[in-house]
Write an enzyme that holds these catalytic residues in place. Structure first.
Site, PDB file in Angstrom:
ATOM      1  N   ARG A 258      -4.101 -11.078  -2.984  1.00  0.00           N
ATOM      2  CA  ARG A 258      -3.916 -10.463  -4.301  1.00  0.00           C
ATOM      3  C   ARG A 258      -2.453 -10.221  -4.618  1.00  0.00           C
ATOM      4  O   ARG A 258      -2.052 -10.179  -5.758  1.00  0.00           O
ATOM      5  CB  ARG A 258      -4.650  -9.114  -4.360  1.00  0.00           C
ATOM      6  CG  ARG A 258      -6.145  -9.186  -4.356  1.00  0.00           C
ATOM      7  CD  ARG A 258      -6.745  -7.777  -4.427  1.00  0.00           C
ATOM      8  NE  ARG A 258      -6.508  -7.013  -3.188  1.00  0.00           N
ATOM      9  CZ  ARG A 258      -7.284  -7.077  -2.105  1.00  0.00           C
ATOM     10  NH1 ARG A 258      -8.339  -7.837  -2.129  1.00  0.00           N
ATOM     11  NH2 ARG A 258      -6.997  -6.376  -1.021  1.00  0.00           N
ATOM     12  N   SER A 259      -1.662 -10.016  -3.582  1.00  0.00           N
ATOM     13  CA  SER A 259      -0.252  -9.639  -3.798  1.00  0.00           C
ATOM     14  C   SER A 259       0.713 -10.785  -3.558  1.00  0.00           C
ATOM     15  O   SER A 259       1.926 -10.578  -3.624  1.00  0.00           O
ATOM     16  CB  SER A 259       0.118  -8.484  -2.867  1.00  0.00           C
ATOM     17  OG  SER A 259      -0.784  -7.432  -3.038  1.00  0.00           O
TER      18      SER A 259
ATOM     19  N   CYS B 137      -2.684  10.964  10.461  1.00  0.00           N
ATOM     20  CA  CYS B 137      -1.713  11.884   9.844  1.00  0.00           C
ATOM     21  C   CYS B 137      -1.983  13.357  10.160  1.00  0.00           C
ATOM     22  O   CYS B 137      -1.062  14.113  10.507  1.00  0.00           O
ATOM     23  CB  CYS B 137      -1.675  11.682   8.343  1.00  0.00           C
ATOM     24  SG  CYS B 137      -3.264  11.319   7.588  1.00  0.00           S
TER      25      CYS B 137
ATOM     26  N   HIS C  21      -0.362  17.042   3.624  1.00  0.00           N
ATOM     27  CA  HIS C  21      -1.568  17.645   4.202  1.00  0.00           C
ATOM     28  C   HIS C  21      -1.218  19.061   4.675  1.00  0.00           C
ATOM     29  O   HIS C  21      -0.154  19.293   5.255  1.00  0.00           O
ATOM     30  CB  HIS C  21      -2.038  16.855   5.430  1.00  0.00           C
ATOM     31  CG  HIS C  21      -2.678  15.532   5.123  1.00  0.00           C
ATOM     32  ND1 HIS C  21      -2.919  15.066   3.847  1.00  0.00           N
ATOM     33  CD2 HIS C  21      -3.147  14.570   5.959  1.00  0.00           C
ATOM     34  CE1 HIS C  21      -3.506  13.880   3.917  1.00  0.00           C
ATOM     35  NE2 HIS C  21      -3.651  13.552   5.185  1.00  0.00           N
TER      36      HIS C  21
ATOM     37  N   ASN D  91       2.027  13.531   4.573  1.00  0.00           N
ATOM     38  CA  ASN D  91       1.150  12.633   5.332  1.00  0.00           C
ATOM     39  C   ASN D  91       1.623  11.181   5.312  1.00  0.00           C
ATOM     40  O   ASN D  91       1.329  10.422   6.212  1.00  0.00           O
ATOM     41  CB  ASN D  91      -0.285  12.725   4.796  1.00  0.00           C
ATOM     42  CG  ASN D  91      -0.357  12.491   3.303  1.00  0.00           C
ATOM     43  OD1 ASN D  91       0.259  13.235   2.522  1.00  0.00           O
ATOM     44  ND2 ASN D  91      -1.075  11.482   2.881  1.00  0.00           N
TER      45      ASN D  91
ATOM     46  N   GLY E 206       0.816  -1.219   0.000  1.00  0.00           N
ATOM     47  CA  GLY E 206       0.000   0.000   0.000  1.00  0.00           C
ATOM     48  C   GLY E 206       0.849   1.269   0.000  1.00  0.00           C
ATOM     49  O   GLY E 206       2.086   1.216   0.070  1.00  0.00           O
TER      50      GLY E 206
HETATM   51  P1  A2P Z   1      -2.977  -5.577  -1.377  1.00  0.00           P
HETATM   52  O1  A2P Z   1      -2.118  -4.649  -2.176  1.00  0.00           O
HETATM   53  O2  A2P Z   1      -2.598  -7.005  -1.574  1.00  0.00           O
HETATM   54  O3  A2P Z   1      -4.439  -5.321  -1.505  1.00  0.00           O
HETATM   55  P2  A2P Z   1      -3.666   1.235   0.651  1.00  0.00           P
HETATM   56  O4  A2P Z   1      -3.991   1.881   1.963  1.00  0.00           O
HETATM   57  O5  A2P Z   1      -2.640   1.995  -0.134  1.00  0.00           O
HETATM   58  O6  A2P Z   1      -4.896   0.924  -0.153  1.00  0.00           O
HETATM   59  O7  A2P Z   1      -3.014  -0.197   1.014  1.00  0.00           O
HETATM   60  C1  A2P Z   1      -3.640  -1.151   1.835  1.00  0.00           C
HETATM   61  C2  A2P Z   1      -2.658  -2.265   2.161  1.00  0.00           C
HETATM   62  O8  A2P Z   1      -3.305  -3.255   2.967  1.00  0.00           O
HETATM   63  C3  A2P Z   1      -2.154  -3.009   0.929  1.00  0.00           C
HETATM   64  O9  A2P Z   1      -0.823  -3.399   1.113  1.00  0.00           O
HETATM   65  C4  A2P Z   1      -3.082  -4.216   0.908  1.00  0.00           C
HETATM   66  O10 A2P Z   1      -2.583  -5.313   0.200  1.00  0.00           O
HETATM   67  C5  A2P Z   1      -3.148  -4.517   2.379  1.00  0.00           C
HETATM   68  N1  A2P Z   1      -4.240  -5.447   2.678  1.00  0.00           N
HETATM   69  C6  A2P Z   1      -5.526  -5.378   2.289  1.00  0.00           C
HETATM   70  N2  A2P Z   1      -6.222  -6.447   2.727  1.00  0.00           N
HETATM   71  C7  A2P Z   1      -5.351  -7.225   3.416  1.00  0.00           C
HETATM   72  C8  A2P Z   1      -5.445  -8.484   4.102  1.00  0.00           C
HETATM   73  N3  A2P Z   1      -6.599  -9.154   4.175  1.00  0.00           N
HETATM   74  N4  A2P Z   1      -4.314  -8.984   4.684  1.00  0.00           N
HETATM   75  C9  A2P Z   1      -3.157  -8.320   4.592  1.00  0.00           C
HETATM   76  N5  A2P Z   1      -2.996  -7.134   3.955  1.00  0.00           N
HETATM   77  C10 A2P Z   1      -4.074  -6.592   3.373  1.00  0.00           C
HETATM   78  C1  11C Z   2      -6.785  10.720   5.321  1.00  0.00           C
HETATM   79  N1  11C Z   2      -6.176  10.929   7.649  1.00  0.00           N
HETATM   80  O1  11C Z   2      -5.981  11.616   5.007  1.00  0.00           O
HETATM   81  C2  11C Z   2      -6.737  10.071   6.645  1.00  0.00           C
HETATM   82  C3  11C Z   2      -6.019   8.774   6.459  1.00  0.00           C
HETATM   83  O2  11C Z   2      -7.167   7.050  10.662  1.00  0.00           O
HETATM   84  O3  11C Z   2      -5.279   6.428   9.824  1.00  0.00           O
HETATM   85  C4  11C Z   2      -5.678   8.046   7.720  1.00  0.00           C
HETATM   86  C5  11C Z   2      -6.861   7.400   8.384  1.00  0.00           C
HETATM   87  C6  11C Z   2      -6.419   6.913   9.714  1.00  0.00           C
HETATM   88  O4  11C Z   2      -7.630  10.283   4.565  1.00  0.00           O
END
Ligand code: A2P
Ligand code: 11C
Length: 335
Positions: free
Chosen positions: A39-40, A128, A241, A314, A12
């Site tokens: 997915r990853s 943030c 931000h 942020n 992410g």
């Molecule tokens: P993935 O890329 O495989 O979906 P962002 O806040 O930028 O959207 O990123 C969210 C992060 O949380 C990504 O790395 C995402 O992985 C991860 N994530 C989402 N669902 C899960 C899960 N069930 N277990 C572990 N990581 C997760």
């Molecule tokens: C935003 N502050 O800019 C939010 C993201 O509680 O960690 C972070 C949400 C949180 O959208």
């Protein structure tokens, strides 16, 4: 000593930044483990010139991990942080899941490092927009006691995550090419627009993001008497931000004194030369570690008031950097 460190949510926007910050600051890593969703699985990410395969979480994933930085959303933190903590791993959680739990310290190292002492395996990383504000408020509070804060934010889309960054880019490209746009992440178009709406609306008419700023500020500053009111706004900026902050203090403090105080404050850079058109801007704060403060003025409508403009990245101080700084404080404590 070196540590086995995990990043949960490694693919992410914040997770990516966590990997970069760990590398840049040369955090003593024996081994880095990366986790994300199915997915990853199999995706490889670079750390210090090495390709690391992303794994999925399992009950026993945390057995050999010393420190886990979580940024995969509140739902995942709710399930996995206690499992990790039970295996003896210290969790630094970037989600909102544990922040207001009285058993969990909520820490900004420049403000309340002492709260790390009472952690029970989970430490929360604040929101943030709260982090960058308290870094600038704390030195003023120590000298003049802050009674009330009125804040309006201008928040970048990276706060929402990777999908939102893609959506701002795609809408911008499509609009400039006279094509129809897709609206998926936010309830409205974000390109060339401003949305007075971050996170869900609550019964009191405020959004969750606004109430995070109110409640987290009191907890981090260790002072429930500080009154905070917030309006949080999403703007079409990718990173950084910005915040317009008005404070009322018990003791009189001049703009010059605030400038001097903040110039010496850890993690803060004062950028306040209106005659040269110099003030903090998200495009300059992007990729930087510090909290930038400018437009420092006395509020002439009240006895003891200050206005200022606070900008920070942020994804860095607002998330990944603060989490890594917490880890650094922790290892200092055990040494
Ligand atoms: P993935 O890329 O495989 O979906 P962002 O806040 O930028 O959207 O990123 C969210 C992060 O949380 C990504 O790395 C995402 O992985 C991860 N994530 C989402 N669902 C899960 C899960 N069930 N277990 C572990 N990581 C997760
Ligand atoms: C935003 N502050 O800019 C939010 C993201 O509680 O960690 C972070 C949400 C949180 O959208």
């Amino acid at each position: 000593e070196k540590y086995v460190v995990a990043v949960v949510g490694a693919t992410g926007a914040v997770g990516n930044e966590m990997i970069a910050v760990i590398e840049e600051r040369d955090f003593p890593v024996e081994r880095l483990r990366l986790f994300a969703s199915e997915r990853s699985e199999g995706v490889k990410l670079n750390f210090k010139g090495e390709e690391i395969a992303v794994e999925t979480l399992k009950e026993d994933s945390f057995q050999d991990i010393d420190i886990a930085l979580f940024s995969a959303g509140a739902e995942r933190s709710k399930i996995w942080a206690p499992i990790a903590a039970k295996s003896g791993c210290v969790v630094i959680d970037n989600s909102s899941q544990w922040r207001m739990d009285p058993e969990v310290p909520l820490v900004v190292p420049e403000v309340n490092p002492h709260d790390l002492k009472w952690h029970k395996g989970i430490i929360a990383n604040p929101n943030c927009s709260t982090i960058q504000m308290v870094v600038a408020l704390k030195p003023i509070h120590d000298v003049a006691k802050i009674k009330r804060v009125v804040v309006t934010t201008f928040q970048a889309v990276s706060g929402t995550g990777k999908k939102a960054m893609d959506e701002l880019l795609q809408q911008t490209v499509d609009l400039l090419n006279f094509r129809e746009i897709k609206i998926e992440v936010y309830p409205h178009q974000i390109a060339f627009n401003v949305l007075p709406h971050i996170d869900k609306f609550l019964e009191n008419g405020y959004t969750k993001e606004e109430m995070k700023m109110v409640n987290e500020t009191k907890k981090i500053m260790g002072d429930p008497t500080i009154r905070v009111t917030a309006t949080t706004v999403r703007v079409p900026v990718f990173r950084g931000h910005s915040e317009s902050v008005n404070i009322e203090t018990e003791k009189k403090i001049t703009a010059k004194e605030v400038r001097e105080l903040l110039s010496k404050a850890p993690g803060v850079v004062v950028m306040d030369n209106p005659e040269k058109n110099e003030y903090p801007l998200p495009i300059y704060a992007s990729g930087r570690d510090e909290v930038f403060v400018g437009r420092i003025r006395e509020d002439e409508s009240i006895e003891n008031g200050i206005n200022m403009w606070i900008v920070s990245d942020n994804l860095r101080k607002g998330a990944a950097l603060n989490a890594v700084q917490i880890a650094e404080e922790l290892i200092k404590m055990v040494k």
